[in-house]
Enzyme design. Structure first.
Site, PDB file in Angstrom:
ATOM      1  N   ARG A  60       0.855  -1.194   0.000  1.00  0.00           N
ATOM      2  CA  ARG A  60       0.000   0.000   0.000  1.00  0.00           C
ATOM      3  C   ARG A  60       0.890   1.242   0.000  1.00  0.00           C
ATOM      4  O   ARG A  60       0.623   2.226  -0.688  1.00  0.00           O
ATOM      5  CB  ARG A  60      -0.947  -0.010   1.207  1.00  0.00           C
ATOM      6  CG  ARG A  60      -1.621   1.334   1.444  1.00  0.00           C
ATOM      7  CD  ARG A  60      -2.896   1.274   2.266  1.00  0.00           C
ATOM      8  NE  ARG A  60      -2.874   0.349   3.370  1.00  0.00           N
ATOM      9  CZ  ARG A  60      -2.213   0.520   4.528  1.00  0.00           C
ATOM     10  NH1 ARG A  60      -1.502   1.602   4.744  1.00  0.00           N
ATOM     11  NH2 ARG A  60      -2.269  -0.400   5.472  1.00  0.00           N
ATOM     12  N   TYR A 113     -15.817  17.890 -15.319  1.00  0.00           N
ATOM     13  CA  TYR A 113     -16.142  16.461 -15.403  1.00  0.00           C
ATOM     14  C   TYR A 113     -17.206  16.154 -14.337  1.00  0.00           C
ATOM     15  O   TYR A 113     -17.067  16.564 -13.180  1.00  0.00           O
ATOM     16  CB  TYR A 113     -14.870  15.642 -15.166  1.00  0.00           C
ATOM     17  CG  TYR A 113     -15.137  14.161 -15.082  1.00  0.00           C
ATOM     18  CD1 TYR A 113     -15.518  13.447 -16.220  1.00  0.00           C
ATOM     19  CD2 TYR A 113     -15.040  13.471 -13.885  1.00  0.00           C
ATOM     20  CE1 TYR A 113     -15.786  12.092 -16.154  1.00  0.00           C
ATOM     21  CE2 TYR A 113     -15.301  12.113 -13.809  1.00  0.00           C
ATOM     22  CZ  TYR A 113     -15.677  11.433 -14.954  1.00  0.00           C
ATOM     23  OH  TYR A 113     -15.940  10.086 -14.878  1.00  0.00           O
ATOM     24  N   ASP A 185      -6.556  19.468 -14.691  1.00  0.00           N
ATOM     25  CA  ASP A 185      -6.928  18.112 -15.088  1.00  0.00           C
ATOM     26  C   ASP A 185      -6.559  18.011 -16.570  1.00  0.00           C
ATOM     27  O   ASP A 185      -7.229  18.580 -17.430  1.00  0.00           O
ATOM     28  CB  ASP A 185      -8.428  17.894 -14.853  1.00  0.00           C
ATOM     29  CG  ASP A 185      -8.887  16.488 -15.253  1.00  0.00           C
ATOM     30  OD1 ASP A 185      -8.214  15.854 -16.088  1.00  0.00           O
ATOM     31  OD2 ASP A 185      -9.932  16.044 -14.737  1.00  0.00           O
ATOM     32  N   LYS A 210      -7.859   7.034 -19.378  1.00  0.00           N
ATOM     33  CA  LYS A 210      -8.164   7.567 -20.692  1.00  0.00           C
ATOM     34  C   LYS A 210      -6.944   7.470 -21.616  1.00  0.00           C
ATOM     35  O   LYS A 210      -6.484   6.381 -21.866  1.00  0.00           O
ATOM     36  CB  LYS A 210      -8.683   8.996 -20.546  1.00  0.00           C
ATOM     37  CG  LYS A 210      -9.715   9.161 -19.402  1.00  0.00           C
ATOM     38  CD  LYS A 210     -11.025   8.436 -19.630  1.00  0.00           C
ATOM     39  CE  LYS A 210     -11.926   8.372 -18.407  1.00  0.00           C
ATOM     40  NZ  LYS A 210     -12.235   9.631 -17.771  1.00  0.00           N
TER      41      LYS A 210
HETATM   42  C1  LIG Z   1     -12.719  10.081 -16.491  1.00  0.00           C
HETATM   43  C2  LIG Z   1     -12.318  11.404 -15.988  1.00  0.00           C
HETATM   44  C3  LIG Z   1     -12.049  11.606 -14.630  1.00  0.00           C
HETATM   45  C4  LIG Z   1     -12.252  10.508 -13.588  1.00  0.00           C
HETATM   46  O1  LIG Z   1     -11.350   9.454 -13.772  1.00  0.00           O
HETATM   47  P1  LIG Z   1     -11.683   7.901 -13.439  1.00  0.00           P
HETATM   48  O2  LIG Z   1     -10.431   7.205 -13.846  1.00  0.00           O
HETATM   49  O3  LIG Z   1     -12.884   7.518 -14.250  1.00  0.00           O
HETATM   50  O4  LIG Z   1     -11.953   7.809 -11.982  1.00  0.00           O
HETATM   51  C5  LIG Z   1     -11.623  12.861 -14.236  1.00  0.00           C
HETATM   52  N1  LIG Z   1     -11.478  13.873 -15.124  1.00  0.00           N
HETATM   53  C6  LIG Z   1     -11.733  13.714 -16.441  1.00  0.00           C
HETATM   54  C7  LIG Z   1     -11.551  14.861 -17.376  1.00  0.00           C
HETATM   55  C8  LIG Z   1     -12.170  12.479 -16.923  1.00  0.00           C
HETATM   56  O5  LIG Z   1     -12.442  12.330 -18.214  1.00  0.00           O
END
Ligand SMILES: *Cc1c(COP(=O)(O)O)cnc(C)c1O
Length: 390
Positions: A60, A113, A185, A210
């Site tokens: 962890r 998001y 982000d 992503k």
């Molecule tokens: C998908 C996404 C998230 C969240 O991420 P997860 O891996 O699904 O928890 C945060 N910000 C953006 C822009 C996203 O597309």
């Protein structure tokens, strides 16, 4: 070792893909293995109490496969410290808890998001965290939203799903003038197309699910920063709350990163061709793509991004029904949430990814359709959208 750091010196590697392929792991001195092994071990033997061989005690706190990923993430974002998480939302949760205390305030995009908005609005609000929404493309509006108790300005650029663009350099300036820290982000752009830390951001966040992972086979998140105090808080919470990725997930993410640059060029090539088709199509009301000269922030996007990426949003004629029809008729584009994988995806944000924003200031148009353009052959993608539009 509870606060193990993944500090990397990338100064000798200028090229993005060289860093993506090599950073974080040297061939194993024992076996010569070129790839980092999947260290499926939850605990690590000690040579006498406290005698750690490789700096690892319990997985962890730290695992060698995760450590390789974290060093690599820092290198590809041109940052000092990288931390990997079990999901993008776990990274978001960690950052909010590291940076905010009851009574603090943050500024978030008016088209954030959906999951980020939900976590702040439904969970952190219970601990006395306040927020103001502001459009990321309007520097003056963001400046006006900053209060004496503002600790974070949170932006996405491009935003999801409306592809609005925030000027990272200008927003870093107003954020710092207001005594706060700027979080970017960078999920939609990926570090191949945009390097927020070099433009003045304090923290970069990713859903590595992503583009970074890139193959729709793993869920993960990341935080990258040059701020040692923040990174220490991230490490404390990684260990203290435990939302860490396992070694197999870390390996898959690292494997994806190696081809990130190649994939982003192909995503961008395919998206540019598809945008051309969509702009001319009579069933499309509007095409939203930062690479289009008529995008309201095209100049800012061109200044801070190397290319414009694989995400396209369109307003379809015929309202919600028109949007549903397009989404249900594609054959190559798969109807699914998420984005950034090698396969093309299509979705209806108002009913899918952004359903939780209904009735809030973040509500999205009902005839909006979001395309995540994959790396397939462009002729097949263009043909598919053409037949689906009828
Ligand atoms: C998908 C996404 C998230 C969240 O991420 P997860 O891996 O699904 O928890 C945060 N910000 C953006 C822009 C996203 O597309």
């Amino acid at each position: 070792m509870s606060e193990q750091r993944s500090k990397v010196d990338t100064t000798s590697w200028q090229g993005f893909t060289t860093r993506a392929v090599h950073a974080g792991y040297d061939p194993d001195p024992l076996t010569g293995a070129v790839n980092v092994p999947i260290y499926a071990s939850s605990t690590f033997a000690q040579d006498g109490v406290g005698g750690l061989r490789g700096g690892f005690e319990y997985a962890r706190t730290g695992n060698p496969t995760r450590a390789a990923l974290e060093a690599n993430l820092a290198a590809i974002e041109s940052g000092t410290f990288g931390r990997a998480f079990a999901s993008g939302m776990a990274a978001t949760d960690c950052l909010l808890r590291a940076a905010l205390r009851p009574g603090d305030h943050l500024v978030i995009p008016n088209d954030a998001y959906g999951g980020t908005f939900r976590l702040i609005d439904k969970v952190f609000s219970q601990w006395g965290i306040e927020y103001t929404v502001a459009p990321v493309s309007d520097v003056d509006a963001v400046r006006a939203a900053i209060q004496p108790n503002t600790k974070l300005v949170w932006i996405e650029t491009p935003t999801n799903p409306l592809l609005n663009i925030g000027d990272i350099e200008a927003l870093a300036e107003v954020t710092h003038a207001g005594g706060a820290k700027l979080v970017v982000d960078n999920t939609f752009a990926s570090p191949y197309l945009q390097q927020p830390l070099l433009l003045g951001a304090d923290v970069v966040l990713h859903s590595t699910t992503k583009y970074i992972g890139g193959h729709s086979d793993v869920v993960g998140g990341a935080l990258i920063t040059d701020d040692e105090e923040l990174d220490t808080a991230f490490a404390f919470l990684q260990n203290g709350a435990g939302a860490v990725p396992g070694p197999f997930d870390s390996y898959l993410t690292l494997r994806g990163i190696k081809t990130l640059g190649l994939r982003m060029d192909r995503h961008s090539d395919n998206a540019e061709k598809l945008v051309e088709l969509l702009v001319a199509h009579p069933k499309i009301e509007k095409v939203i793509y930062p690479g289009l000269a008529d995008h309201p922030s095209h100049a800012v996007a061109a200044k801070q991004m190397t290319r414009f990426g694989g995400m396209i949003s369109v307003l379809v004629k015929g309202g919600k029904e028109g949007a549903h029809e397009l989404c249900s008729k594609t054959e190559v584009f798969i109807l699914a949430e998420s984005l950034g994988g090698v396969e093309s995806l299509i979705e209806h944000p108002a009913a899918m990814t952004h359903a939780s924003t209904e009735g809030s200031p973040l509500e999205v148009p009902v005839n909006l359709v979001r395309l995540s353009v994959g790396i397939e052959d462009s002729a097949d993608l263009l043909g598919d959208i053409e037949q689906a539009l009828g």
